[in-house]
Design a protein around this motif. Sequence first.
Motif, PDB file in Angstrom:
ATOM      1  N   THR A   1      80.514  -9.308  30.234  1.00  0.00           N
ATOM      2  CA  THR A   1      80.552  -8.438  31.407  1.00  0.00           C
ATOM      3  C   THR A   1      81.741  -8.719  32.302  1.00  0.00           C
ATOM      4  O   THR A   1      82.070  -7.915  33.148  1.00  0.00           O
TER       5      THR A   1
ATOM      6  N   SER B   1      81.979 -10.931  34.624  1.00  0.00           N
ATOM      7  CA  SER B   1      81.660 -11.229  36.013  1.00  0.00           C
ATOM      8  C   SER B   1      80.556 -12.283  36.050  1.00  0.00           C
ATOM      9  O   SER B   1      79.753 -12.405  35.132  1.00  0.00           O
TER      10      SER B   1
ATOM     11  N   THR C   1      76.736  -7.214  39.325  1.00  0.00           N
ATOM     12  CA  THR C   1      77.737  -6.623  38.438  1.00  0.00           C
ATOM     13  C   THR C   1      77.279  -6.665  36.993  1.00  0.00           C
ATOM     14  O   THR C   1      77.511  -5.744  36.217  1.00  0.00           O
ATOM     15  N   ILE C   2      76.618  -7.789  36.634  1.00  0.00           N
ATOM     16  CA  ILE C   2      76.132  -7.908  35.262  1.00  0.00           C
ATOM     17  C   ILE C   2      75.127  -6.813  34.959  1.00  0.00           C
ATOM     18  O   ILE C   2      75.193  -6.149  33.928  1.00  0.00           O
TER      19      ILE C   2
ATOM     20  N   GLN D   1      74.871  -4.013  36.597  1.00  0.00           N
ATOM     21  CA  GLN D   1      75.562  -2.730  36.683  1.00  0.00           C
ATOM     22  C   GLN D   1      76.325  -2.440  35.391  1.00  0.00           C
ATOM     23  O   GLN D   1      76.383  -1.308  34.922  1.00  0.00           O
ATOM     24  N   TRP D   2      76.894  -3.489  34.803  1.00  0.00           N
ATOM     25  CA  TRP D   2      77.613  -3.321  33.529  1.00  0.00           C
ATOM     26  C   TRP D   2      76.671  -2.760  32.472  1.00  0.00           C
ATOM     27  O   TRP D   2      77.013  -1.842  31.732  1.00  0.00           O
ATOM     28  N   GLN D   3      75.470  -3.316  32.448  1.00  0.00           N
ATOM     29  CA  GLN D   3      74.505  -2.834  31.453  1.00  0.00           C
ATOM     30  C   GLN D   3      74.097  -1.404  31.738  1.00  0.00           C
ATOM     31  O   GLN D   3      73.885  -0.612  30.819  1.00  0.00           O
TER      32      GLN D   3
ATOM     33  N   ASP E   1      76.008   0.833  33.265  1.00  0.00           N
ATOM     34  CA  ASP E   1      77.145   1.692  32.961  1.00  0.00           C
ATOM     35  C   ASP E   1      77.307   1.922  31.466  1.00  0.00           C
ATOM     36  O   ASP E   1      77.713   2.994  31.039  1.00  0.00           O
ATOM     37  N   HIS E   2      77.020   0.887  30.705  1.00  0.00           N
ATOM     38  CA  HIS E   2      77.239   1.021  29.263  1.00  0.00           C
ATOM     39  C   HIS E   2      75.986   1.449  28.537  1.00  0.00           C
ATOM     40  O   HIS E   2      75.979   1.521  27.317  1.00  0.00           O
TER      41      HIS E   2
ATOM     42  N   ARG F   1      89.306  -4.823  24.580  1.00  0.00           N
ATOM     43  CA  ARG F   1      90.308  -4.533  25.600  1.00  0.00           C
ATOM     44  C   ARG F   1      91.479  -3.750  24.994  1.00  0.00           C
ATOM     45  O   ARG F   1      92.107  -2.951  25.663  1.00  0.00           O
TER      46      ARG F   1
ATOM     47  N   ASP G   1      82.791   4.041  24.325  1.00  0.00           N
ATOM     48  CA  ASP G   1      81.892   2.912  24.601  1.00  0.00           C
ATOM     49  C   ASP G   1      80.843   2.731  23.524  1.00  0.00           C
ATOM     50  O   ASP G   1      80.584   1.639  23.050  1.00  0.00           O
TER      51      ASP G   1
END
Lengths: 367, 120, 471, 170, 170
Positions: C250, C252, C257-258, C260-262, C264-265, C409, C415
């Motif tokens: 993630t 972060s 944020t962790i 939120q990353w999940q 978002d993805h 990256r 995604d």
Amino acid sequence: MTTANEPYVLNIGPQHPSTHGVFRLRVVMDGERIQDIDMVIGYLHRSMEKLAEERTYTQNIPFTDRTDYLAAMSNNLGYCLAAERLAGVEVPERASYLRVIFAELQRIASHSMGNGTFINDAGAWSTPLMYMFREREKILDLFEMTCGARLTTNYMRIGGVAFDPPNEFYPAVNALIDELPDRIDEYTELLVDNEILLARTRNVGVLSAADAINGSITGPMLRASGVPWDLRKAEPYCSYDRFDFDIPVGHVGDCYDRFMVRLEEMRQSVRIIRQALEDLPSGPHKTEIPLALRPEPGEAYARVEGPRGELGFYVVSDGGPAPYRFHIRAPSLINLSLLRQMAVGASLPDAIVTLGSTDIVVGEIDR
Amino acid sequence: MPSSAQDLALTLPHYLVVSGMIFGIGIAVALSKRNAIAVLMGIELMLNAVNLAFLAFSRFGSSFGIASEGNPAAPLAGHVFVVFILTVAAAEAAVALAMAVLVYRRRETVDLDRINLMRW
Amino acid sequence: MSAALDPIRVRVRVTSPRLAVTLGIVLVLFGAASIGIAYVVVSGMLDGHWYDFRDLGLGMAHLREWLNEVNAGQPAALSAFLGDQWISYITGALLGATGILTFFGLLLLILVWVERRLIGRIQVRKGPNRVGPFGLLQPVADALKLIQKEVLIPIGADRFMFYLPPVLVFIPGLLVWAVVPWAPNMNYLDTNVGVIYLIAISSTATLAIFMAGWASNNHYALLGAMRTVAMMISYEIPLSLALLMVVLMTGSMQLSTIVQWQVDHHVWLGMLMPLALFTFFFSSTAELNRTPNDIAEAESEIVAGFHTEYSGMKFGLFYAVELGNAVAVGAFVAAFFLGGWSLFGLETWIPPYLIFAAKAFGGYFVLVWLRGTLPRFRLDQLMSFAWKYLIPISLLQVLLVAIEVTAMRYMHFPDFVELSLVGAANLAFTIFIVRAWATFLGYRPEREQVLKPTMAKQMGGLRAAEEMRTR
Amino acid sequence: MPRGPRQLDGHEVARLLSAAVPGAVTVATDEWVEIQPGRVVDVMRWLHDDAEMDAAQLSNLCGVDRYDHFEIVYHLQSLDQNHQIVVKARLTDHEAASVQSCFPVYTGALLQEREVYDLMGIHFDGHPDLRRMFLWEGYPAFPLRKDFLQIVDHHPGLPHFPFETGKQER
Amino acid sequence: MDSIGVIIGFYALAGLTVGAALLVFLVRNLLHAVLALVLAFLGMSGLFITLSADFIAMAQILIYAGAIPVLLVFAVMLTPHASRDNANSLFAPGGLLIGLGFAALFVFVAMATVWPVLDVETLHVQSFAGTVRTIGAALLGDYLLAFELASVLLLAAFVGAVALVREDEA
């Protein structure tokens, strides 16, 4: 890691969750490893052998209940066999079948308890114990139905059994033995393939066949070590020679084998009970013996295959109304002879598991 | 009263004084204790004092410069040093304590007054 | 018929009509309420209002606005002295702390009941059902009993060191709740070093437990303390490695944020990295002293381990904090690996904190389940599992995750493609490496097969035993 | 005289035994063989090793107090042959009774001999760990002896059946 | 500009840290001294937080409150006879003097020197939020060699510690 030269002595017991009674192990430890182990027993000593010298033969039956309180029926049976042999009493057919039924029910109950506490010692938080209690409870209900008591049954008599089971007994016991194989399968499913249990019990507390025989080990422990020895086959008392059953024998002689042998013996007991119920003859359940039983002077040693091993009663008569000498060959005590050999060098958890697998009953050790 | 708040504001000397005091205590502990483990504790205190000084310089000092596009880590050089000190302190503690235990095993004491041989 | 028969007969309980009617009414009311709620939610009547309980943050935001208005009326000198918006700052801090404390206290009270009921159910018995309805007041009774019990201090114990550990154990148990991301706007301490905060705080409990065991002047306690330290220090490493994978993926260390990353993805990290999930969970059971890793308080071996000598409320604190930490582990498993407060879009309908709580309690339930089912490992087995299996395999997995992150990256697939590739790669790697490593270390499944007892027809002694063995 | 179902004839055992270990057997009956207490290890070792006797297991060991002497009763078990041998040893010295320990042959004698020592006060020479077991170290008496309570004119045991009136047997 | 909370926090933490450090010196019981040391370390990490060094503060707690005290307590426990004692050695007065001297020197230098500090505006502009990423980048960038050396050092210490306390195989 050793720190200094002072021994680190750990008292396991007399009050400890794993000693299953008032029993104490004095363990000298080196870190987690056991250097020496010493049994301190006698907290429950009631001197039954002495007391029995002051009671008549019939009065002694309740004492045998209180030695191995988890297998009262087997104890009753062993003592009654000895007294019958001494006094030359014949037992009716029906009585010996009933004795077989109750002794085997008792074996299932006792093995449930033994296996349950063994898994408890291995660290499962009471769940297998509770599962096994469930069936044991039903067996105890059957006992209660028949003789009014659950633990200290006092059911066998010299010359037979005390009561004929009531009519409700037969459907109940049939239902139970129909259910039991499934339950045993359930335990097998729950425990036998469990990696943690395997890791904890395999090759732990190994006892070779030669050691076990020489160390007077009997019962499931002896059979787990690979010796096919069962008094029910070797010296069929009651009517065991009429039933078809197998003797499970272990491979290595470790704690796991002991557990498996006990589990398998429960299945075989169910088989025996089923056959005995099918062929249960009618007739009297008891031979009338004189109230004042005075056997001829002499001695008799009778033994049965109790849940913990060879349960022997050595009774000497001098012609009087009470035994002159009354000795109980207690399998729990004698199976402990080699505990030191099995436990020294192992780690503490292994020793606890080994102790659990010997399935001791302190009432019988101390008598 | 902005001025009084200004007076109260924390500056570099505040932290350096604390750091110096702890360092002094650390030296006193390290030099005057008889037990090897206590001496080690003194050393750890000194290392901590140094850490505090590093972080304070990193926060207030201007000699490292200000974070810029090319060198974003410039003001954090002190932090990086502290990371290394923490590493070294952990390693040092492990080895020193192992040595203390070893010395105890051989000599039945960790009393530094009595450990007076370079070899045994 | 004798009373003894009852347990044997299966008794069929006839459901009473009253119960059926009551159930029906409840169901109808529930349905009506659901429809009403759905209407209110869909129509957007709630959006942005403080009474939108789907997001408690909204209420807090309104409160903060109001407090800032109040703040503006205060003398400027105070603001200069205490900082801008100091009223909302202090109020927010106090509210959050009170919330966490209240939650923790209630949680502990309820957990005592929940755990005992669940274990009771697992063990085919009823569990506490006497005190109050369904035994719900049992924790209160327990607490009362513990409070009035005498606190014994063993002779020769270090009194100061003996008093301290229950408190010291309690503090980290409370502090870890600060970083739990309940919902999008419900983090008390949303620090950007959340993960390392978690590890650091939980590592302090080791010392407290060790002190407890040492100060008791009891051999069982000391053995338990030694075991605890060995195990907790060993299992902190795989625990940290598992979290490192999360952080790598993630990018972060901030828990929000962790999550939120999940979100978002649209994926749960537990799906992407099953090994990390397993490592984290297993290591947590070790850190928690729960079955199958409860060797520090192994009841059948060392009575109660490090807290053998504690009685009364001191024992109660140990007991309570163990339960609380179990739910905390569930919460962190939920946050790190099970998508936190998200449920694939449903979080706009259902309050996210409820989703999160459900996930946390799910994790807790698994812990209870394990406790009710599994036997215990031995210390050396546990240690070798950590050092010989978990750490090397986790290290390799960290390497793989690092490679994947770098590759992601530089590649610019969608995604979905990227993450499914990553998930598949990780799963394949997990299966492969576990098998390969176990084989490398000498585990041969065929050698481990269960040997059922053989059946003897003929009785005999040593000779017969030899015959049976050779046959 | 009751005998166990698979118990060897004492005379037969005695005949073989006296051939192998001369002078050890003192008395032989249908049921048992009585041996000299000083020869216990020899006898046991022979019984244990002999292929025909094959007494692999010491099934039971106990003592009987006969007022003027002690008997130690050994029940030996052959598992392969499935028979039982009863061996007795008569200890004539009632005050300082002592017998050879059979621990060197049977490790299973460890706790059984300790029990006999504890409750009857019979000393087993060569036992590795002869301590009190049920009773505490320093307990002065041995409860299974008939003279345990040391009351004059007290005969241990039951003199007559509880509800039987009149007759006094002993 | 620091708010009053930070200033109060600084003084409280500084007092706590210095007091705890003094306790390490004064307390007679070595284990209590370890506890005081942990307290000092925790206070120190609080000071780090007032310096906006959040990552270092957490690392400090992790290492100095989680790992090193356990090592210390373990070492104390493994040396039981010396464990209860935090006595001063013969060098104590000298050590105290030197310590005081150093402390005085540092305090004097800290107060007297005009440090090249950033002015207040820059101090506020300079963002210290989220130091982790920057530190990580620096560790693997400019300080890569030192980083690798540190890892080698840790490995060496690990192996060395194990080798030292391992019992002799013989």
